[in-house]
Scaffold this active site. Structure first.
Site, PDB file in Angstrom:
ATOM      1  N   LEU A   1       0.825  -1.221   0.000  1.00  0.00           N
ATOM      2  CA  LEU A   1       0.000   0.000   0.000  1.00  0.00           C
ATOM      3  C   LEU A   1       0.856   1.266   0.000  1.00  0.00           C
ATOM      4  O   LEU A   1       0.371   2.336   0.370  1.00  0.00           O
ATOM      5  CB  LEU A   1      -1.003   0.003   1.169  1.00  0.00           C
ATOM      6  N   SER A   2       2.117   1.165  -0.445  1.00  0.00           N
ATOM      7  CA  SER A   2       2.961   2.368  -0.481  1.00  0.00           C
ATOM      8  C   SER A   2       2.526   3.307  -1.601  1.00  0.00           C
ATOM      9  O   SER A   2       2.764   4.511  -1.540  1.00  0.00           O
ATOM     10  CB  SER A   2       4.436   1.987  -0.653  1.00  0.00           C
ATOM     11  N   ASN A   3       1.869   2.761  -2.622  1.00  0.00           N
ATOM     12  CA  ASN A   3       1.370   3.616  -3.709  1.00  0.00           C
ATOM     13  C   ASN A   3       0.036   3.078  -4.214  1.00  0.00           C
ATOM     14  O   ASN A   3      -0.229   3.054  -5.405  1.00  0.00           O
ATOM     15  CB  ASN A   3       2.405   3.681  -4.845  1.00  0.00           C
TER      16      ASN A   3
ATOM     17  N   ASP B   1       5.199  -6.348   2.468  1.00  0.00           N
ATOM     18  CA  ASP B   1       6.312  -5.873   1.643  1.00  0.00           C
ATOM     19  C   ASP B   1       7.035  -7.127   1.145  1.00  0.00           C
ATOM     20  O   ASP B   1       7.430  -7.979   1.956  1.00  0.00           O
ATOM     21  CB  ASP B   1       7.231  -5.010   2.530  1.00  0.00           C
TER      22      ASP B   1
ATOM     23  N   SER C   1       8.240  -3.407 -18.870  1.00  0.00           N
ATOM     24  CA  SER C   1       7.889  -2.116 -19.476  1.00  0.00           C
ATOM     25  C   SER C   1       8.638  -1.938 -20.778  1.00  0.00           C
ATOM     26  O   SER C   1       9.785  -2.387 -20.921  1.00  0.00           O
ATOM     27  CB  SER C   1       8.289  -1.000 -18.508  1.00  0.00           C
TER      28      SER C   1
ATOM     29  N   TYR D   1      15.134   3.260 -12.874  1.00  0.00           N
ATOM     30  CA  TYR D   1      13.868   2.520 -12.897  1.00  0.00           C
ATOM     31  C   TYR D   1      13.875   1.488 -14.027  1.00  0.00           C
ATOM     32  O   TYR D   1      13.587   0.304 -13.837  1.00  0.00           O
ATOM     33  CB  TYR D   1      12.685   3.484 -13.060  1.00  0.00           C
TER      34      TYR D   1
ATOM     35  N   LYS E   1      13.967  -2.947 -14.256  1.00  0.00           N
ATOM     36  CA  LYS E   1      13.134  -3.861 -15.069  1.00  0.00           C
ATOM     37  C   LYS E   1      14.021  -4.795 -15.891  1.00  0.00           C
ATOM     38  O   LYS E   1      13.747  -5.995 -16.002  1.00  0.00           O
ATOM     39  CB  LYS E   1      12.205  -3.060 -15.987  1.00  0.00           C
TER      40      LYS E   1
ATOM     41  N   ASN F   1       2.032   2.180 -23.024  1.00  0.00           N
ATOM     42  CA  ASN F   1       1.544   3.239 -22.118  1.00  0.00           C
ATOM     43  C   ASN F   1       0.112   2.971 -21.670  1.00  0.00           C
ATOM     44  O   ASN F   1      -0.844   3.368 -22.348  1.00  0.00           O
ATOM     45  CB  ASN F   1       1.638   4.593 -22.823  1.00  0.00           C
TER      46      ASN F   1
ATOM     47  N   ASN G   1       2.792  11.117 -15.460  1.00  0.00           N
ATOM     48  CA  ASN G   1       2.372  10.635 -16.779  1.00  0.00           C
ATOM     49  C   ASN G   1       1.279  11.517 -17.381  1.00  0.00           C
ATOM     50  O   ASN G   1       0.550  12.211 -16.683  1.00  0.00           O
ATOM     51  CB  ASN G   1       1.892   9.183 -16.678  1.00  0.00           C
TER      52      ASN G   1
ATOM     53  N   ASP H   1      13.128  11.925 -22.618  1.00  0.00           N
ATOM     54  CA  ASP H   1      11.988  11.431 -23.398  1.00  0.00           C
ATOM     55  C   ASP H   1      12.452  10.861 -24.734  1.00  0.00           C
ATOM     56  O   ASP H   1      13.275  11.479 -25.425  1.00  0.00           O
ATOM     57  CB  ASP H   1      10.981  12.559 -23.673  1.00  0.00           C
TER      58      ASP H   1
END
Ligand code: UFG
Length: 340
Positions: free
Chosen positions: A35-37, A60, A126, A150, A154, A180, A200, A296
């Site tokens: 539940l951190s995010n 966790d 991703s 990040y 992945k 996306n 985003n 980007d």
């Protein structure tokens, strides 16, 4: 279907929509999330929409013993591993935290699954693993190389999965490389609820539409694209959720490890998204053009043919439906799950 599906990070945006789709398809589901995010309210609403209970444990993943206790308690047959941190900018500032949570959490999860004899895993990867693509559309054979911590978590996790699958051929693993994800369940009851200022595009646009932010800043309009803004492959979160169901349903036929793109195969510019969102909302949304955002990529969209071949899945929902569903969620829940 005898066993249950464990969803790590199942209370989050993509996790909650996948949870709903799996319940509706008759799977039993167990969610772990720290539940951190995310909010447990998403799971209450999934239970209400499906009329089926969702077993939930606040854990966790790095707490290996607590995770093991959850897995021991339920007849888990397969796992969809969503849990992880996902903010690019934050990952640049806090790389160790990203490696610890994302990579450490995955190693702990795999340790528990090995112990308990579970060998079926679908992983949330991703399209960020492709970095700046040499060509579009991007297929799974394209070179990988992330441009931020990040993205590198992945990539590292994908490599770990591939190594584990070589060491023990009983594994069946699929890494789904999302493009996306946007939109929401058509009920408007569950959707994307980012904490703080959205990173985003779609959640930012929707918060402008609902009056939480004054205007959208378009990050650069001098790229070599038809209207000068970046091109992305936006995919409806319900299509994405159905992609996970397809992966689980086909997993028995997919020994070893393989990455599979989940995208629509067609790209939209930032201005096309803003135009579609304005149609959904019914008025022109305030925006101005600002500087480019560092890091980007100009254009990224999927070659989704492997997903069609291997999973028998393809995306069906278009940009207008994505925006209409995102707007139904946001207008009914202006403060997300905290809406009174
Ligand atoms: N954009 C804006 N204004 C905003 C937000 C975004 O103009 O306020 C633009 C971006 O510049 C980009 C497009 O909208 O051209 C899409 O941006 P997102 O942040 O929504 O999506 P990205 O493709 O940039 O990010 C995605 C994933 C990340 C991943 C990243 C890697 O959301 O998880 O790809 O590039 F790390």
């Amino acid at each position: 279907m005898s066993g249950a599906v464990l969803l790590t990070g199942g209370a989050g945006y993509i996790g909650s929509h996948t949870c709903l789709v799996l319940l509706e398809a008759g799977h039993d589901v167990v969610v772990v999330d720290d539940l951190s995010n995310a909010s447990e309210e998403s799971l209450r609403r999934v239970a209400e929409l499906t009329g089926r209970p969702v077993a939930f444990h606040q854990v966790d993943l790095r707490d290996t013993e607590a995770l093991d206790a959850v897995v021991a308690e339920h007849p888990i047959e397969s796992v969809v591993h969503f849990a992880g941190l996902k903010a690019v900018g934050e990952s640049v500032e806090q790389p160790l935290r990203y490696y610890d949570v994302n990579v450490g959490g995955t190693v702990s999860l795999l340790d528990v699954l090995q112990r308990r004899g579970i060998r079926r895993l679908v992983f949330s990867s991703s399209a960020t693993v492709y970095g700046e693509p040499e060509t579009v559309p991007i297929d799974e054979a394209a070179p990988v190389g992330a441009t931020n911590p990040y993205g590198r978590t992945k990539l590292v996790i994908e490599q770990i999965l591939a190594d584990v699958a070589v060491a023990d051929p009983a594994w069946h693993m699929v890494a789904l490389r999302y493009f996306n994800p946007v939109g929401a369940h058509p009920s408007g009851r569950i959707g994307e609820d980012p904490r703080g200022i959205p990173n985003n595009l779609m959640p930012f646009v929707m918060q402008v539409a609902v009056g939480r932010r004054d205007e959208l800043v378009v990050f650069g309009d001098d790229y070599p694209t038809p209207d000068g803004t970046c091109v992305r492959d936006y995919i409806h979160v319900m299509d994405l959720a159905e992609g996970h169901r397809a992966a689980l349903d086909r997993l028995d036929d997919l020994p070893g490890y393989r990455p599979v793109n989940l995208g629509t195969g067609s790209g939209s510019t930032v201005l096309e998204v803003v135009a579609a969102a304005s149609r959904a909302v019914g008025r022109r949304l305030p925006r101005r053009v600002g500087d480019r955002r560092a890091g980007d990529v100009v254009a990224s969209f999927a070659d989704p043919s492997r997903a069609q071949q291997v999973l028998g899945w393809q995306a069906g929902r278009g940009l207008d439906e994505m925006c209409a569903d995102a707007w139904r969620w946001q207008s009914n829940n202006p403060q997300g799950y905290a809406t009174p």
